[in-house]
Scaffold this motif. Sequence first.
Motif: not given
Length: 258
Positions: A122-136, A181-187
Motif C-alpha cells: 500500500i503506497a502513499s501518494e508521494n511514494a516513488r518506486f524504482g530499481q536504479p542499480e544500473v546507474n551504479l 494509493v492513499v494520502p500519506a496521512a491515511e497510509l
Amino acid sequence: MYQMISTQNEDGIFTITINRPEKMNALNQQVLKELALAVEEIYSDRTIKAAIITGAGEKAFVAGADISEFLTLSEENGRDLAQLGQVIFQRIENSPKPVVAAVNGFALGGGCELAMACHFRIASENARFGQPEVNLGLIPGYGGTQRLTQLVGKGKAMELMMSGDMISSADALSWGLVNYVVPAAELMSKTISILQKINAKAPLAVSRVIKCVNAAIDKQVDGYETELDEFAACFGTKDMEEGTAAFIQKRVPNFTGE
C-alpha cells in the motif's frame, strides 16, 4: 535490542519500522541483520497475527542500499551480501502470517525489493518506486529482477530496470505493483484496516493461501499439487469446523488457529 529499526506489537499487528530517516532509511548490513531478527519474531511470537514493514518519516520507505558499503566489496563479498538479502526477503515472502509494506516516499533499489518481498503493498501518494542499480553499474541483488518481473510483467520490468527510472505511486498502481494509493496521512490506518479484516479470518487458511500463491511462482514445486494438499489439510482443522458451522448458523465465526 534494535538500534536501526523499531518494532511495535499492537492488537496482533506487528509493525517493523526501518529507522534511519537521516539516511533515507538506507539498508546497510546492520539494518539487514536487525530486520532478519524482527522477521523471526513474526514466525515465533504467537501473539503476532500479521505484520507491517514501513520506513520512518515521510520522505522514504527505504531509498536503497547504503552505497558507501559497496566501495570495498569484492565479487565474493558482493555475492555474500546479495545472498544475505535474498535469504531475509525470502523469509518475509514465505511468512505464514501476512506481511504488508506501507510505502511512504521513496522505495528504490533494495527498498523496492523489500516492498516486493511483502505479500502486497500500500503506497502513499508521494511514494516513488524504482530499481536504479544500473546507474551504479549494478543490478538488483535481493530478488528484484525476479519479483518485479512476476508483479508487473517482463516488458515493464525490463524497461524499469534498464532505464533506472522511477515511477509514481499512480503508475505503480496501474502496473499492479501496489494494491492501493492513499494520502500519506491515511497510509497506516488503511494498512491496519486491511490487516484487521484479514486477522478476523481463519489463521491457518490465510497461511495456506500464502503458501499456495507463492507456489504459483516457485519453479521447484507444483502449485496445483500444493493447492490439493493444503485444501485437504483444511478439513483436519477446528477452524474449518467452526467456519462452516458459523456459516450454517448465520453467526460470526470464532477462529482459534487450530
